[in-house]
Design a protein around this motif. Structure first.
Motif, mmCIF file in Angstrom:
data_model
loop_
_atom_site.group_PDB
_atom_site.id
_atom_site.type_symbol
_atom_site.label_atom_id
_atom_site.label_comp_id
_atom_site.label_asym_id
_atom_site.label_seq_id
_atom_site.Cartn_x
_atom_site.Cartn_y
_atom_site.Cartn_z
ATOM 1 N N PHE A 1 -16.129 37.386 17.335
ATOM 2 C CA PHE A 1 -15.883 38.813 17.541
ATOM 3 C C PHE A 1 -15.477 39.504 16.235
ATOM 4 O O PHE A 1 -15.864 40.639 15.979
ATOM 5 C CB PHE A 1 -14.798 39.022 18.605
ATOM 6 N N MET A 2 -14.663 38.839 15.420
ATOM 7 C CA MET A 2 -14.240 39.437 14.153
ATOM 8 C C MET A 2 -15.237 39.102 13.044
ATOM 9 O O MET A 2 -14.997 39.404 11.878
ATOM 10 C CB MET A 2 -12.820 39.000 13.811
ATOM 11 N N GLU A 3 -16.321 38.444 13.431
ATOM 12 C CA GLU A 3 -17.483 38.230 12.565
ATOM 13 C C GLU A 3 -17.195 37.450 11.297
ATOM 14 O O GLU A 3 -17.803 37.695 10.254
ATOM 15 C CB GLU A 3 -18.139 39.576 12.233
ATOM 16 N N LEU A 4 -16.246 36.512 11.373
ATOM 17 C CA LEU A 4 -16.016 35.660 10.201
ATOM 18 C C LEU A 4 -17.247 34.798 9.920
ATOM 19 O O LEU A 4 -17.437 34.322 8.800
ATOM 20 C CB LEU A 4 -14.787 34.766 10.409
ATOM 21 N N ASP A 5 -18.072 34.596 10.968
ATOM 22 C CA ASP A 5 -19.270 33.767 10.785
ATOM 23 C C ASP A 5 -20.253 34.388 9.799
ATOM 24 O O ASP A 5 -21.037 33.688 9.183
ATOM 25 C CB ASP A 5 -19.953 33.489 12.136
ATOM 26 N N GLU A 6 -20.212 35.723 9.657
ATOM 27 C CA GLU A 6 -21.147 36.339 8.708
ATOM 28 C C GLU A 6 -20.426 37.187 7.660
ATOM 29 O O GLU A 6 -20.972 38.148 7.137
ATOM 30 C CB GLU A 6 -22.203 37.173 9.446
ATOM 31 N N SER A 7 -19.165 36.821 7.375
ATOM 32 C CA SER A 7 -18.401 37.561 6.371
ATOM 33 C C SER A 7 -18.533 36.910 5.001
ATOM 34 O O SER A 7 -18.819 35.721 4.889
ATOM 35 C CB SER A 7 -16.918 37.601 6.768
ATOM 36 N N VAL A 8 -18.287 37.730 3.961
ATOM 37 C CA VAL A 8 -18.312 37.182 2.595
ATOM 38 C C VAL A 8 -17.067 36.325 2.373
ATOM 39 O O VAL A 8 -16.097 36.395 3.130
ATOM 40 C CB VAL A 8 -18.363 38.312 1.535
ATOM 41 N N ASP A 9 -17.100 35.521 1.311
ATOM 42 C CA ASP A 9 -16.013 34.581 1.041
ATOM 43 C C ASP A 9 -14.653 35.266 0.894
ATOM 44 O O ASP A 9 -13.644 34.733 1.330
ATOM 45 C CB ASP A 9 -16.320 33.771 -0.221
ATOM 46 N N ALA A 10 -14.640 36.467 0.290
ATOM 47 C CA ALA A 10 -13.362 37.156 0.069
ATOM 48 C C ALA A 10 -12.672 37.449 1.401
ATOM 49 O O ALA A 10 -11.451 37.325 1.517
ATOM 50 C CB ALA A 10 -13.598 38.452 -0.707
ATOM 51 N N VAL A 11 -13.448 37.804 2.410
ATOM 52 C CA VAL A 11 -12.880 38.085 3.729
ATOM 53 C C VAL A 11 -12.355 36.798 4.362
ATOM 54 O O VAL A 11 -11.238 36.756 4.879
ATOM 55 C CB VAL A 11 -13.936 38.752 4.644
ATOM 56 N N ARG A 12 -13.142 35.750 4.295
ATOM 57 C CA ARG A 12 -12.695 34.467 4.854
ATOM 58 C C ARG A 12 -11.439 33.981 4.147
ATOM 59 O O ARG A 12 -10.554 33.410 4.764
ATOM 60 C CB ARG A 12 -13.793 33.417 4.694
ATOM 61 N N PHE A 13 -11.385 34.230 2.830
ATOM 62 C CA PHE A 13 -10.222 33.814 2.053
ATOM 63 C C PHE A 13 -8.977 34.539 2.543
ATOM 64 O O PHE A 13 -7.923 33.930 2.725
ATOM 65 C CB PHE A 13 -10.461 34.102 0.562
ATOM 66 N N MET A 14 -9.081 35.854 2.800
ATOM 67 C CA MET A 14 -7.927 36.623 3.288
ATOM 68 C C MET A 14 -7.474 36.100 4.646
ATOM 69 O O MET A 14 -6.283 35.955 4.906
ATOM 70 C CB MET A 14 -8.296 38.102 3.430
ATOM 71 N N ALA A 15 -8.441 35.829 5.526
ATOM 72 C CA ALA A 15 -8.104 35.333 6.857
ATOM 73 C C ALA A 15 -7.392 33.982 6.743
ATOM 74 O O ALA A 15 -6.370 33.746 7.401
ATOM 75 C CB ALA A 15 -9.364 35.201 7.703
ATOM 76 N N ALA A 16 -7.909 33.107 5.868
ATOM 77 C CA ALA A 16 -7.306 31.792 5.695
ATOM 78 C C ALA A 16 -5.915 31.922 5.084
ATOM 79 O O ALA A 16 -4.990 31.208 5.460
ATOM 80 C CB ALA A 16 -8.190 30.918 4.808
ATOM 81 N N ALA A 17 -5.752 32.877 4.153
ATOM 82 C CA ALA A 17 -4.449 33.069 3.499
ATOM 83 C C ALA A 17 -3.382 33.411 4.536
ATOM 84 O O ALA A 17 -2.292 32.831 4.532
ATOM 85 C CB ALA A 17 -4.549 34.173 2.446
ATOM 86 N N GLY A 18 -3.704 34.327 5.439
ATOM 87 C CA GLY A 18 -2.745 34.700 6.479
ATOM 88 C C GLY A 18 -2.318 33.489 7.292
ATOM 89 O O GLY A 18 -1.135 33.300 7.592
ATOM 90 N N LEU A 19 -3.303 32.658 7.607
ATOM 91 C CA LEU A 19 -3.040 31.466 8.412
ATOM 92 C C LEU A 19 -2.144 30.479 7.657
ATOM 93 O O LEU A 19 -1.203 29.911 8.212
ATOM 94 C CB LEU A 19 -4.378 30.806 8.749
ATOM 95 N N VAL A 20 -2.434 30.308 6.347
ATOM 96 C CA VAL A 20 -1.669 29.352 5.537
ATOM 97 C C VAL A 20 -0.235 29.834 5.328
ATOM 98 O O VAL A 20 0.720 29.069 5.466
ATOM 99 C CB VAL A 20 -2.366 29.109 4.174
#
Lengths: 214, 91
Positions: free
Chosen positions: B55-74
């Motif tokens: 739904f938040m489309e991480l599957d088709e997001s650029v690396d910078a977006v995935r990095f931000m999402a992962a940062a929040g999680l970490v």
């Protein structure tokens, strides 16, 4: 009339603008993770210390209402994702209808939540001077449970209100767009916020409804 | 305008989310002892991943977006792990 294909300064093209908006929204959502994260930490800490009291208090919330509300919110995420899809394809009428559906589901969630709050307050479960709990031996930590319940679901509800207002603005824009304005990026950013609220609730649900004694 | 990657997948994800909801409610009636909360949180994490990925489309997001999402999680993981490790190892 604005050119639907042109980017706003300082961006050179639409895709660059879209990517910047996406990243900006995720940065904001990361701060939201930390905002709710601190409260989650408090909950986990207290749940570990007052395990039995939390299991007892968790049995006082309405599992049926909570599960039903979770389903409503999950479905609203589906309609939101469909709305974003429509926006990207420039289908303004579909976008409007799907946003409306999302708002109806979101409002239904808040209405059910309000019903729950009213019941809990009636049962004397609002923390403070009027808080009553049986067995009395568990009353203090049970009050802590309901303090966290009201604060966390309350903050979640405030986020829902902001989300609903946001979607309403977007729906009005979709109504008057006539294919002249590209609402793909605004819809996507609003969608990220809406889905984030859904994710927060996905974790609140087990914490306040599935923690119960056997 | 974007290529339509099919709305079918969104309906399937929603179906999976509702199935997971039914599963976690059902499991709450089973007496899993001290694991019941951990199991419920695991199901919640699976639901959250589905929402974030599709739904938040991480599957088709650029690396910078995935990095931000992962940062929040970490960052959140560090906060929780650090504090709760201290809590559960105290005697």
């Amino acid at each position: 009339m604005t050119d639907a294909s042109a980017a706003s300064p300082p961006f050179t093209d639409r895709e660059q603008q879209r990517e910047a908006a996406r990243i900006g929204m995720w940065v904001f959502l990361t701060t939201e993770v930390m905002f709710f994260g601190a409260l989650f930490l408090v909950y986990f800490y207290d749940q570990h210390i007052f395990h039995d009291a939390f299991a007892s208090a968790g049995g006082r919330t309405d599992l049926g209402l909570g599960a039903g509300n979770t389903a409503v919110l999950l479905l609203s995420s589906l309609t939101m994702a469909l709305a974003v899809r429509a926006a990207k394809q420039g289908r303004d009428r579909a976008l409007f209808g799907r946003l409306l559906l999302t708002m109806i589901l979101g409002s239904a969630f808040l209405a059910l939540k309000g019903l729950e709050y009213a019941r809990h307050i009636h049962e004397g479960l609002l923390p403070g001077a009027s808080f009553v709990y049986e067995p009395a031996a568990l009353a203090r930590p049970a009050e802590l449970f309901f303090y966290l319940y009201f604060v966390m679901t309350g903050l979640h509800a405030v986020h829902m209100l902001v989300g609903l207002a946001w979607l309403a603005v977007l729906a009005v824009r979709a109504r008057g767009a006539d294919g002249r304005v590209d609402l793909g990026t605004p819809a996507e950013v609003a969608g990220l916020y809406w889905h984030f609220i859904d994710v927060v609730w996905i974790f609140l649900f087990p914490m306040f409804y599935l923690v119960r004694g056997h | 305008m974007e290529e339509d990657r099919g709305e079918v997948i969104l309906f399937r994800v929603a179906g999976a989310l509702l199935a997971l909801l039914a599963l976690t409610v059902g499991l709450s009636f089973a007496d899993l002892g001290r694991f019941s909360f951990a199991v419920a949180l695991t199901v919640a994490a699976a639901k959250a991943l589905l929402v974030a990925y599709y739904f938040m489309e991480l599957d088709e997001s650029v690396d910078a977006v995935r990095f931000m999402a992962a940062a929040g999680l970490v960052w959140l993981g560090l906060l929780l792990a650090g504090t709760l490790t201290d809590l559960i190892t105290r005697r």
